[in-house]
Design a protein around this motif. Structure first.
Motif, PDB file in Angstrom:
ATOM      1  N   PRO A  38       1.008  -1.208  -0.105  1.00 20.74           N
ATOM      2  CA  PRO A  38       0.026   0.059   0.027  1.00 20.74           C
ATOM      3  C   PRO A  38       0.880   1.285   0.096  1.00 20.74           C
ATOM      4  N   VAL A  39       0.518   2.197  -1.073  1.00 21.47           N
ATOM      5  CA  VAL A  39       1.397   3.353  -0.984  1.00 21.47           C
ATOM      6  C   VAL A  39       0.344   4.606  -1.254  1.00 21.47           C
ATOM      7  N   PRO A  40       0.457   5.655  -0.535  1.00 17.05           N
ATOM      8  CA  PRO A  40      -0.771   6.665  -0.904  1.00 17.05           C
ATOM      9  C   PRO A  40      -0.546   7.225  -2.310  1.00 17.05           C
ATOM     10  N   VAL A  41      -1.673   7.409  -2.708  1.00 19.98           N
ATOM     11  CA  VAL A  41      -1.599   7.939  -4.151  1.00 19.98           C
ATOM     12  C   VAL A  41      -0.778   9.097  -4.522  1.00 19.98           C
ATOM     13  N   THR A  42      -0.928   9.905  -3.535  1.00 16.32           N
ATOM     14  CA  THR A  42      -0.239  11.262  -3.867  1.00 16.32           C
ATOM     15  C   THR A  42       1.436  10.864  -3.608  1.00 16.32           C
ATOM     16  N   LEU A  43       1.834   9.810  -3.029  1.00 12.99           N
ATOM     17  CA  LEU A  43       3.467   9.630  -3.030  1.00 12.99           C
ATOM     18  C   LEU A  43       3.680   8.913  -4.165  1.00 12.99           C
ATOM     19  N   ALA A  44       2.843   7.993  -4.717  1.00  2.74           N
ATOM     20  CA  ALA A  44       3.110   7.313  -5.767  1.00  2.74           C
ATOM     21  C   ALA A  44       3.250   8.015  -7.054  1.00  2.74           C
ATOM     22  N   LEU A  45       2.797   9.344  -7.042  1.00  3.03           N
ATOM     23  CA  LEU A  45       2.771  10.150  -8.247  1.00  3.03           C
ATOM     24  C   LEU A  45       4.351  10.192  -8.516  1.00  3.03           C
ATOM     25  N   ASP A  46       4.979  10.494  -7.576  1.00  2.00           N
ATOM     26  CA  ASP A  46       6.405  10.600  -7.642  1.00  2.00           C
ATOM     27  C   ASP A  46       7.219   9.563  -8.428  1.00  2.00           C
ATOM     28  N   TYR A  47       6.633   8.170  -8.578  1.00  2.00           N
ATOM     29  CA  TYR A  47       7.151   6.875  -8.838  1.00  2.00           C
ATOM     30  C   TYR A  47       6.618   6.364 -10.089  1.00  2.00           C
ATOM     31  N   PRO A  48       6.618   6.999 -11.235  1.00  2.00           N
ATOM     32  CA  PRO A  48       6.025   6.792 -12.519  1.00  2.00           C
ATOM     33  C   PRO A  48       6.263   5.241 -12.857  1.00  2.00           C
ATOM     34  N   SER A  49       7.083   4.469 -12.340  1.00  2.00           N
ATOM     35  CA  SER A  49       7.401   3.044 -12.431  1.00  2.00           C
ATOM     36  C   SER A  49       6.352   1.997 -11.696  1.00  2.00           C
ATOM     37  N   LEU A  50       5.641   2.684 -10.916  1.00  2.00           N
ATOM     38  CA  LEU A  50       4.516   2.011 -10.098  1.00  2.00           C
ATOM     39  C   LEU A  50       3.291   1.752 -10.760  1.00  2.00           C
ATOM     40  N   VAL A  51       2.636   0.536 -10.691  1.00  2.00           N
ATOM     41  CA  VAL A  51       1.427   0.543 -11.298  1.00  2.00           C
ATOM     42  C   VAL A  51       0.467   0.220 -10.270  1.00  2.00           C
ATOM     43  N   ARG A  52      -0.731   0.921 -10.099  1.00  2.00           N
ATOM     44  CA  ARG A  52      -1.902   0.769  -9.359  1.00  2.00           C
ATOM     45  C   ARG A  52      -2.409  -0.580  -9.684  1.00  2.00           C
ATOM     46  N   CYS A  53      -2.896  -1.344  -8.568  1.00  2.00           N
ATOM     47  CA  CYS A  53      -3.245  -2.810  -8.834  1.00  2.00           C
ATOM     48  C   CYS A  53      -4.983  -2.562  -8.790  1.00  2.00           C
ATOM     49  N   PHE A  54      -5.266  -1.896  -7.818  1.00  2.00           N
ATOM     50  CA  PHE A  54      -6.721  -1.557  -7.472  1.00  2.00           C
ATOM     51  C   PHE A  54      -7.106  -0.309  -6.549  1.00  2.00           C
ATOM     52  N   ASP A  55      -8.231   0.408  -6.704  1.00  2.00           N
ATOM     53  CA  ASP A  55      -8.511   1.377  -5.940  1.00  2.00           C
ATOM     54  C   ASP A  55      -8.757   0.755  -4.441  1.00  2.00           C
ATOM     55  N   PRO A  56      -8.522   1.656  -3.301  1.00  2.00           N
ATOM     56  CA  PRO A  56      -8.329   1.490  -2.010  1.00  2.00           C
ATOM     57  C   PRO A  56      -9.965   0.770  -1.686  1.00  2.00           C
ATOM     58  N   PRO A  57      -9.981  -0.270  -0.870  1.00  2.00           N
ATOM     59  CA  PRO A  57     -11.201  -0.704  -0.525  1.00  2.00           C
ATOM     60  C   PRO A  57     -12.049   0.129   0.316  1.00  2.00           C
ATOM     61  N   ASP A  58     -13.107   0.008   0.318  1.00  2.00           N
ATOM     62  CA  ASP A  58     -14.186   0.863   1.207  1.00  2.00           C
ATOM     63  C   ASP A  58     -13.755   0.579   2.522  1.00  2.00           C
ATOM     64  N   GLY A  59     -13.789   1.875   3.149  1.00  2.00           N
ATOM     65  CA  GLY A  59     -13.377   2.064   4.439  1.00  2.00           C
ATOM     66  C   GLY A  59     -11.819   2.038   4.818  1.00  2.00           C
ATOM     67  N   THR A  60     -11.186   2.040   3.897  1.00  2.00           N
ATOM     68  CA  THR A  60      -9.609   1.977   4.200  1.00  2.00           C
ATOM     69  C   THR A  60      -8.954   3.329   3.728  1.00  2.00           C
ATOM     70  N   ASP A  61      -9.580   4.251   3.238  1.00  2.00           N
ATOM     71  CA  ASP A  61      -9.005   5.520   3.129  1.00  2.00           C
ATOM     72  C   ASP A  61      -8.362   6.176   4.501  1.00  2.00           C
ATOM     73  N   VAL A  62      -7.218   6.668   3.860  1.00  2.00           N
ATOM     74  CA  VAL A  62      -6.484   7.357   5.042  1.00  2.00           C
ATOM     75  C   VAL A  62      -6.657   8.744   5.109  1.00  2.00           C
ATOM     76  N   THR A  63      -6.964   9.452   6.115  1.00  2.00           N
ATOM     77  CA  THR A  63      -7.154  10.930   6.235  1.00  2.00           C
ATOM     78  C   THR A  63      -5.920  11.554   7.177  1.00  2.00           C
ATOM     79  N   SER A  64      -5.681  12.668   6.852  1.00  2.00           N
ATOM     80  CA  SER A  64      -4.739  13.481   7.725  1.00  2.00           C
ATOM     81  C   SER A  64      -5.284  14.343   8.700  1.00  2.00           C
ATOM     82  N   TRP A  65      -4.633  14.201   9.935  1.00  2.00           N
ATOM     83  CA  TRP A  65      -5.269  15.133  11.027  1.00  2.00           C
ATOM     84  C   TRP A  65      -4.252  16.374  11.423  1.00  2.00           C
TER      85      TRP A  65
END
Length: 111
Positions: A38-65
């Protein structure tokens, strides 16, 4: 973290080849070819070699406080900063998330 729990419920312990303490280590391990992680989408943008396997499953989104100790929050300058910074952080996070989604959609269309 909800995503880690979700993953651990679906894989066998012998499938785990590495455990990482932070997202940068996960990203480096995945990029090195050790497996998936698992890699945050915003961090993965810096690594074009990474391939997204699937969207985050429901209820697993990470928020920042934005967190502040109660004692620090009593100080006027800390409260003023929180009042100033929080809406800007929220807006920047939403913008970055939207940018990440657009980039991922573009990459999916190119493949």
């Amino acid at each position: 973290m909800p995503l880690n729990t979700w993953l651990l419920e679906r894989i066998a312990s012998e499938q785990i080849v590495a455990r990482c303490e932070d997202t940068e280590a996960v990203t480096a391990s995945v990029e090195a070819g050790l497996g998936i992680g698992p890699v945050p989408v915003t961090l993965a943008l810096d690594y074009p070699s990474l391939v997204r396997c699937f969207d985050p499953p429901d209820g697993t989104d990470v928020t920042s406080w934005l967190v502040i100790s109660p004692d620090a929050y009593q100080r006027p300058e800390v409260r003023a900063f929180a009042t100033f910074f929080a809406p800007r952080f929220r807006a920047a996070y939403k913008l970055e998330h939207a940018r990440a989604m657009q980039a991922q959609a573009f990459r999916a269309g190119v493949d």
